[in-house]
Enzyme design. Structure first.
Site, PDB file in Angstrom:
ATOM      1  CG  HIS A 173      -2.012  -1.034   1.102  1.00  0.00           C
ATOM      2  ND1 HIS A 173      -3.322  -0.720   0.821  1.00  0.00           N
ATOM      3  CD2 HIS A 173      -1.977  -2.390   1.193  1.00  0.00           C
ATOM      4  CE1 HIS A 173      -4.041  -1.826   0.756  1.00  0.00           C
ATOM      5  NE2 HIS A 173      -3.240  -2.865   0.991  1.00  0.00           N
ATOM      6  CG  ASP A 384      -0.021   9.353   0.765  1.00  0.00           C
ATOM      7  OD1 ASP A 384      -0.100   8.153   1.097  1.00  0.00           O
ATOM      8  OD2 ASP A 384      -0.751  10.236   1.251  1.00  0.00           O
TER       9      ASP A 384
HETATM   10  C1  GDG Z   1      -2.143   3.881   3.310  1.00  0.00           C
HETATM   11  C2  GDG Z   1      -1.126   4.553   2.383  1.00  0.00           C
HETATM   12  C3  GDG Z   1      -2.811   4.441   0.537  1.00  0.00           C
HETATM   13  C4  GDG Z   1      -8.797   9.319   8.126  1.00  0.00           C
HETATM   14  N1  GDG Z   1      -9.246   9.920   9.251  1.00  0.00           N
HETATM   15  C5  GDG Z   1     -10.485   9.429   9.450  1.00  0.00           C
HETATM   16  C6  GDG Z   1     -10.788   8.515   8.437  1.00  0.00           C
HETATM   17  N2  GDG Z   1      -9.734   8.460   7.653  1.00  0.00           N
HETATM   18  C7  GDG Z   1      -9.671   7.639   6.440  1.00  0.00           C
HETATM   19  C8  GDG Z   1      -9.732   8.482   5.189  1.00  0.00           C
HETATM   20  C9  GDG Z   1      -9.083   7.561   4.179  1.00  0.00           C
HETATM   21  C10 GDG Z   1      -8.069   6.824   5.036  1.00  0.00           C
HETATM   22  O1  GDG Z   1      -8.442   6.972   6.392  1.00  0.00           O
HETATM   23  C11 GDG Z   1      -6.678   7.385   4.857  1.00  0.00           C
HETATM   24  O2  GDG Z   1      -6.183   6.877   3.657  1.00  0.00           O
HETATM   25  P1  GDG Z   1      -4.951   7.508   2.907  1.00  0.00           P
HETATM   26  O3  GDG Z   1      -4.856   6.814   1.593  1.00  0.00           O
HETATM   27  O4  GDG Z   1      -5.174   8.967   2.776  1.00  0.00           O
HETATM   28  O5  GDG Z   1      -3.674   7.283   3.827  1.00  0.00           O
HETATM   29  P2  GDG Z   1      -3.035   6.104   4.781  1.00  0.00           P
HETATM   30  O6  GDG Z   1      -3.836   5.889   5.995  1.00  0.00           O
HETATM   31  O7  GDG Z   1      -1.630   6.548   4.986  1.00  0.00           O
HETATM   32  O8  GDG Z   1      -3.098   4.768   3.883  1.00  0.00           O
HETATM   33  C12 GDG Z   1      -1.846   5.349   1.297  1.00  0.00           C
HETATM   34  C13 GDG Z   1      -3.680   3.657   1.486  1.00  0.00           C
HETATM   35  O9  GDG Z   1      -2.923   2.970   2.494  1.00  0.00           O
HETATM   36  C14 GDG Z   1      -4.517   2.622   0.733  1.00  0.00           C
HETATM   37  O10 GDG Z   1      -3.697   1.793  -0.021  1.00  0.00           O
HETATM   38  O11 GDG Z   1      -3.639   5.253  -0.272  1.00  0.00           O
HETATM   39  O12 GDG Z   1      -0.923   5.913   0.407  1.00  0.00           O
HETATM   40  O13 GDG Z   1      -0.246   5.402   3.110  1.00  0.00           O
HETATM   41  O14 GDG Z   1     -10.009   6.628   3.689  1.00  0.00           O
HETATM   42  O15 GDG Z   1     -11.070   8.813   4.890  1.00  0.00           O
HETATM   43  N3  GDG Z   1     -11.954   7.862   8.339  1.00  0.00           N
HETATM   44  C15 GDG Z   1     -12.885   8.116   9.296  1.00  0.00           C
HETATM   45  N4  GDG Z   1     -12.650   8.985  10.326  1.00  0.00           N
HETATM   46  C16 GDG Z   1     -11.486   9.662  10.426  1.00  0.00           C
HETATM   47  O16 GDG Z   1     -11.316  10.472  11.350  1.00  0.00           O
HETATM   48  N5  GDG Z   1     -14.060   7.493   9.232  1.00  0.00           N
END
Ligand code: GDG
Length: 477
Positions: A173, A384
């Site tokens: 990821h 990212d």
């Molecule tokens: C890793 C990789 C890759 C966040 N705060 C809350 C919440 N979130 C959810 C967001 C989003 C997810 O968490 C974060 O996803 P990201 O992709 O932005 O980042 P990482 O957590 O670092 O994820 C990344 C991912 O894996 C998937 O492969 O894209 O690059 O680093 O969905 O909405 N959700 C809720 N409350 C929150 O306070 N419900």
């Protein structure tokens, strides 16, 4: 006894689709009666995999997030789950140590200096072995085992050594770094060999797959041909393949939430609570040094100093708590909070600070309302793998308004051509890009948003999972 040496009862409980991920998709909350309850946990991997799991009726193997005894097979939130237990020492050495203080910074281009400890590596091997054992126990003969992410890179080989009958996929990821960086890892060869237990290795971007193939050649002296790596192990010679499968979100489901009347009303209420700003900028990130929050704040603070954003502009920054026991994250939190207070100290009027900083987690409905309420979304990571927040913003903007400022160093930048792309290290460029996004004409905003929405609708998480699993299905027999 079944061919795998299991009793009929055990075999019946085995699954033909097994997901192995570092964390379970739920967090334990203790009820007043002492019984554990489970609440869905936020995060990119869970967001992506949950709909896939529901469709496939598989089992999800993961850690519950604390050092208490592992929950046995159980059902929560409509999913079949199996817990893997970590001791207090393993939480420190494997999770906080090797995963979050060695691999995470190393794989994100050493934004923070990675720390190497042999004890942490030993814990990584031992914990990967526990996950492999659980996977082997859950997998029915001929099952598909899908291992996820950097915390479990040794699991594919460990499973293969015990179970030649299963098909093994691995998805990374986060970025896979260039060889000059990866080469720092004292255990680089073991990691490459661990990963190569898989039949198919998926990465977010083509560059990541290319970096991995280079690591196969340089760290393990293997021969690659296009996406294929020739692997020789005790069972003979076979080919593993590495390719890009950019992850996505359940766009339709999220859009449906955003269209709900209560969510739209909440979005309007958020703007009302902020005193109807002329421009609402939004950042939503796990509080992580890869996300470029400080660069974003620096640019925003300077724009306020220079008066370039006009009156009544507000930044809402959600920074969900993350990895709070790891030192680099504690320092980051201090730095972010100091910067926010400085900006507010310099620019606030009574009752209207220019930054609303929220170190909290929210339900999905509130997230959708926030996305709906924002004129400009700021996604400025220094590195990212993908960044799902960018895609979520786009999915929620069903009226085709809004603008996305997006770092070049995200996987999402390869797909979202309608975004305002920027190098977040270049603070002047970041400032200019934010101003351009704020002052965009409604017609141009619509044109850009429409193209991004098409991409996110057509390449949703079901498309991601299906392309990976189809490709995995074609890897062998
Ligand atoms: C890793 C990789 C890759 C966040 N705060 C809350 C919440 N979130 C959810 C967001 C989003 C997810 O968490 C974060 O996803 P990201 O992709 O932005 O980042 P990482 O957590 O670092 O994820 C990344 C991912 O894996 C998937 O492969 O894209 O690059 O680093 O969905 O909405 N959700 C809720 N409350 C929150 O306070 N419900």
């Amino acid at each position: 006894m079944s061919p795998m040496g299991k009793t009929a009862d055990e075999a019946e409980r085995q699954h033909s689709f097994v997901v192995v991920a570092s964390r379970l998709p739920v967090d334990r909350v203790d009820n007043p009666d002492g019984e554990p309850d489970w609440r869905p946990s936020p995060g990119g991997l869970v967001t992506a995999l949950e709909p896939v799991m529901r469709a496939a009726e598989g089992v999800w193997i993961g850690w519950s997030g604390d050092a208490r005894p592992a929950p046995g097979p159980f059902r929560a939130n409509g999913l079949d789950l199996v817990g893997v237990g970590l001791s207090e020492d393993q939480v420190g050495d494997y999770y906080e140590g090797f995963c979050n203080a060695t691999l995470w910074p190393l794989y994100h281009d050493v934004i923070a200096p990675p720390v190497f400890h042999r004890r942490w590596w030993d814990a990584y091997v031992a914990v990967n072995r526990s996950f492999a054992r659980a996977a082997v126990a859950q997998a029915a003969p001929g099952a598909t085992v899908w291992v996820h992410d950097y915390q479990l890179q040794l699991v594919p080989r460990m499973v293969r050594e015990q179970r030649g009958d299963v098909r093994i996929g691995f998805f990374n990821h986060i970025p896979f770094p260039g060889y000059e960086i990866f080469a720092q890892l004292p255990w680089r060869r073991q990691v490459v060999e661990g990963l190569l237990g898989a039949d198919l290795l998926g990465f977010q971007r083509r560059e990541d797959a290319g970096n991995f193939l280079r690591a196969c050649r340089r760290a393990a002296d293997l021969v690659t041909r296009g996406p294929a790596v020739r692997v020789t192990d005790s069972a003979g010679t076979r080919e593993a393949r590495a390719a890009a499968f950019p992850i996505s979100i359940d766009s339709a489901a999220l859009e449906q939430i955003a269209r709900r009347e209560d969510v739209r009303k909440r979005a309007a209420d958020i703007r009302l609570a902020l005193d109807q700003p002329a421009t609402l900028l939004l950042g939503i990130d796990r509080l992580d040094y890869t996300k470029g929050i400080l660069h974003r704040l620096k640019a925003y603070g300077e724009l306020l100093n220079e008066g370039r954003l006009g009156p009544r502009v507000v930044l809402v920054q959600v920074a969900s708590p993350s990895r709070e026991r790891v030192e680099a994250y504690q320092t980051l939190r201090d730095d972010v909070e100091l910067t926010v207070s400085r900006i507010n100290g310099d620019h606030a009027e009574v009752g209207s600070p220019p930054v609303h900083y929220l170190h909290q987690s929210y339900p999905r409905e509130e997230m959708a309302a926030l996305y709906l309420s924002a004129d400009v979304m700021l996604v400025t990571p220094l590195r990212d793998g993908m960044n799902l927040v960018a895609k979520e913003y786009v999915a929620c903007r069903y009226d085709e308004s809004g603008a996305l400022v997006l770092s070049e160093f995200t996987g999402a930048a390869d797909e979202l051509a309608g975004a305002f792309l920027v190098n977040p290290h270049n603070i002047e460029a970041l400032k200019d890009t934010i101003v351009r996004a704020v002052t965009i004409s409604p017609a141009e905003a619509r044109r850009r948003m429409r193209s991004m929405r098409r991409r996110v609708r057509e390449h949703d998480v079901a498309h991601w999972a299906a392309s990976f699993l189809d490709a995995l299905g074609q890897t062998r027999g």
